[in-house]
Design an enzyme around this catalytic site. Structure first.
Site, mmCIF file in Angstrom:
data_model
loop_
_atom_site.group_PDB
_atom_site.id
_atom_site.type_symbol
_atom_site.label_atom_id
_atom_site.label_comp_id
_atom_site.label_asym_id
_atom_site.label_seq_id
_atom_site.Cartn_x
_atom_site.Cartn_y
_atom_site.Cartn_z
ATOM 1 N N ARG A 225 202.021 -12.057 111.893
ATOM 2 C CA ARG A 225 203.360 -11.475 111.944
ATOM 3 C C ARG A 225 204.456 -12.532 111.820
ATOM 4 O O ARG A 225 205.540 -12.239 111.331
ATOM 5 C CB ARG A 225 203.541 -10.664 113.233
ATOM 6 N N GLY B 285 200.917 1.312 114.605
ATOM 7 C CA GLY B 285 201.492 2.577 115.057
ATOM 8 C C GLY B 285 202.658 3.039 114.196
ATOM 9 O O GLY B 285 202.806 4.234 113.932
ATOM 10 N N LYS C 140 190.473 5.716 118.788
ATOM 11 C CA LYS C 140 190.719 7.028 119.377
ATOM 12 C C LYS C 140 191.138 8.079 118.368
ATOM 13 O O LYS C 140 192.098 7.883 117.635
ATOM 14 C CB LYS C 140 191.837 6.909 120.411
ATOM 15 N N GLY D 111 196.391 -3.275 113.666
ATOM 16 C CA GLY D 111 196.195 -4.646 114.106
ATOM 17 C C GLY D 111 194.748 -5.110 113.950
ATOM 18 O O GLY D 111 194.481 -6.207 113.444
HETATM 19 P P1 ADP Z 1 193.584 -0.607 114.450
HETATM 20 O O1 ADP Z 1 194.099 -1.671 115.399
HETATM 21 O O2 ADP Z 1 193.137 -1.184 113.137
HETATM 22 O O3 ADP Z 1 194.545 0.526 114.313
HETATM 23 P P2 ADP Z 1 192.132 0.696 116.556
HETATM 24 O O4 ADP Z 1 192.910 -0.091 117.554
HETATM 25 O O5 ADP Z 1 192.375 2.150 116.456
HETATM 26 O O6 ADP Z 1 192.263 0.017 115.101
HETATM 27 O O7 ADP Z 1 190.577 0.535 116.854
HETATM 28 C C1 ADP Z 1 189.942 -0.705 116.861
HETATM 29 C C2 ADP Z 1 188.844 -0.756 117.889
HETATM 30 O O8 ADP Z 1 187.925 0.310 117.691
HETATM 31 C C3 ADP Z 1 188.043 -2.018 117.783
HETATM 32 O O9 ADP Z 1 188.224 -2.784 118.964
HETATM 33 C C4 ADP Z 1 186.600 -1.560 117.646
HETATM 34 O O10 ADP Z 1 185.694 -2.303 118.416
HETATM 35 C C5 ADP Z 1 186.670 -0.140 118.146
HETATM 36 N N1 ADP Z 1 185.571 0.686 117.612
HETATM 37 C C6 ADP Z 1 185.289 0.926 116.317
HETATM 38 N N2 ADP Z 1 184.175 1.675 116.194
HETATM 39 C C7 ADP Z 1 183.733 1.892 117.442
HETATM 40 C C8 ADP Z 1 182.600 2.580 117.990
HETATM 41 N N3 ADP Z 1 181.707 3.199 117.207
HETATM 42 N N4 ADP Z 1 182.473 2.610 119.343
HETATM 43 C C9 ADP Z 1 183.364 1.991 120.134
HETATM 44 N N5 ADP Z 1 184.438 1.327 119.686
HETATM 45 C C10 ADP Z 1 184.617 1.269 118.351
HETATM 46 MG MG MG Z 2 194.153 -1.760 117.560
#
Ligand code: ADP
Ligand code: MG
Length: 405
Positions: A49, A382, A208, A359
């Site tokens: 960033r 977000g 989530k 992120g």
């Molecule tokens: P981003 O930051 O790219 O938006 P998120 O914060 O929504 O992504 O999700 C990232 C997290 O999701 C990572 O820490 C990863 O370990 C977790 N994750 C991905 N697949 C699984 C899974 N099958 N079970 C548990 N956690 C998971």
């Molecule tokens: Mg994240």
């Protein structure tokens, strides 16, 4: 004006006032940047960033402006040395090759003194969240921030979904423009949401489904195919009637997920057909590949399987526009990184226009050295999702409303 899909047309984007429209020579310009970076033991751990914020600072300095930067960092609820922007100031100075003075407060006597003493360097105000009025968009704080400068440049895409004093309040008080980073982000999302070259393939994963169900709904009518992996796929698999073992399922979201799957657009959604099932949630857990229809009761699935990864990669290979948010598995643990790696490689190898946000997704791409191979790496997780879901962001709208620097 909003078009029927809830998203703005290109014309609206071009109507954003930009820094090219103004003369900043001799003016003090407050720049809201997104300097919210991970810091451990006083050292910046990831400067993505900061790299993204620097060009705007350089452009304004070259234009003869005195630059005053501000940003939030983390979520302190008041002044807290652990959340000071001081390490960020040090890193910025090293990267930018100019002195950075970190003010002792956000918009009090410390900030005023730092701005008054400013010569060649950049002033960085303290963490905006040290002021309780930041998140409530207090007029009093916005006044104080506004009194520090002659003009405002909003460049914090990653914070543009929050109507705070440093994003919206101050823009209502000073001549304001969109910074180059904000503009590039808005244009990238406009390109994929407006009239994307087809096929338009979206990959969603991450933690989530409750965070992203609105995004799934908003994107499904626009995409040709939506590929879903990550932890969020288990709520959808559960909604399809599959047994998901101990994998992460948001029980209160299963009904809403079933509605989405049953909708006309739901047929465009592709779920994993195989998964990597582990015997527990640990980096060194024993694991094996299982079909989606045969997830063992006692296991937790931590990645999509190889068949799914290949299918996703092949669909991505045929795409002309790609949006990716959210890793396919627990990529932080090597045994469960393959799905995320395969998707990242497929996007990097494709000639499609590609936007990657989130992120963790961006961190995964960077760790794999593939960040240079995508068209647009978004600084906003977000914010990007909210732009997709709602079609606008308060920190951008305010510029359209009041802008003109
Ligand atoms: P981003 O930051 O790219 O938006 P998120 O914060 O929504 O992504 O999700 C990232 C997290 O999701 C990572 O820490 C990863 O370990 C977790 N994750 C991905 N697949 C699984 C899974 N099958 N079970 C548990 N956690 C998971
Ligand atoms: Mg994240």
């Amino acid at each position: 004006m909003l078009c029927s899909g809830g998203y703005r047309d290109r014309e609206d984007v071009t109507r954003l006032p930009t820094i090219a429209d103004a003369d900043y020579s001799g003016r003090t310009v407050l720049v809201r940047a997104d300097l919210n970076v991970p810091i451990r033991s006083g050292v910046v751990e990831d400067d993505f960033r900061l790299e993204a914020a620097l060009p705007t600072v350089r452009i304004l300095r070259d234009a003869g402006a005195r630059v005053v930067l501000c940003s939030h960092l983390g979520r302190p609820s008041g002044p807290d040395p652990a959340f000071s922007l001081r390490p960020v100031g040090e890193r910025l100075a090293a990267m930018g090759g100019f002195p950075v003075t970190v003010a002792t407060d956000v918009a009090g006597s410390g900030a005023a003194a730092a701005v008054a003493a400013q010569r060649d360097g950049v002033v960085l105000l303290e963490n905006t969240r040290f002021e309780p009025g930041e998140t409530t968009n207090s007029p009093e704080l916005a006044d104080r921030l506004g009194s520090l400068a002659d003009a405002f440049v909003m460049d914090a895409f990653g914070s543009a979904h929050r109507a705070h004093a440093s994003t919206v309040g101050v823009a209502e008080r000073l001549p304001s423009a969109a910074g180059p980073l904000l503009l590039a982000e808005v244009e990238a999302f406009d390109r994929i949401l407006g009239s994307p070259d087809r096929p338009f393939v979206v990959v969603l994963g991450g933690a989530k489904v409750s965070d992203k169900l609105g995004v799934i709904k908003a994107l499904l009518p626009k995409v040709d195919v939506m590929l879903v992996g990550g932890a969020m796929c288990f709520t959808l698999l559960a909604a399809e009637g599959f047994a998901t073992g101990e994998s992460l399922v948001e029980a209160d979201m299963v009904a809403a997920a079933a509605d989405v799957l049953a909708s006309a657009d739901g047929s465009r959604l592709a779920l994993p057909t195989d998964l990597v099932a582990a015997d527990r949630m640990a980096a060194d857990a024993a694991h094996r590949v299982v079909p989606a229809s045969g997830i063992p009761e006692e296991s937790v699935c931590l990645d999509v399987g190889p068949e799914t990864a290949e299918r996703f990669a092949s669909i991505l290979g045929g795409a002309d526009t790609v949006f990716w948010n959210g890793p396919m598995g627990v990529f932080e643990w090597e045994p469960f990184a393959a799905g995320t790696r395969r998707v990242a490689e497929a996007i990097a190898a494709s000639s499609a226009y590609s936007v990657v946000g989130g992120g963790d997704s961006v961190a995964a791409l960077r760790a794999m050295g593939l960040d240079g191979a995508v068209s647009h790496l978004s600084t906003g997780g977000g914010a990007g999702l909210e732009l997709i879901e709602r079609g606008s962001l308060p920190g951008v709208e305010v510029l359209r409303r009041t802008g003109g620097a």
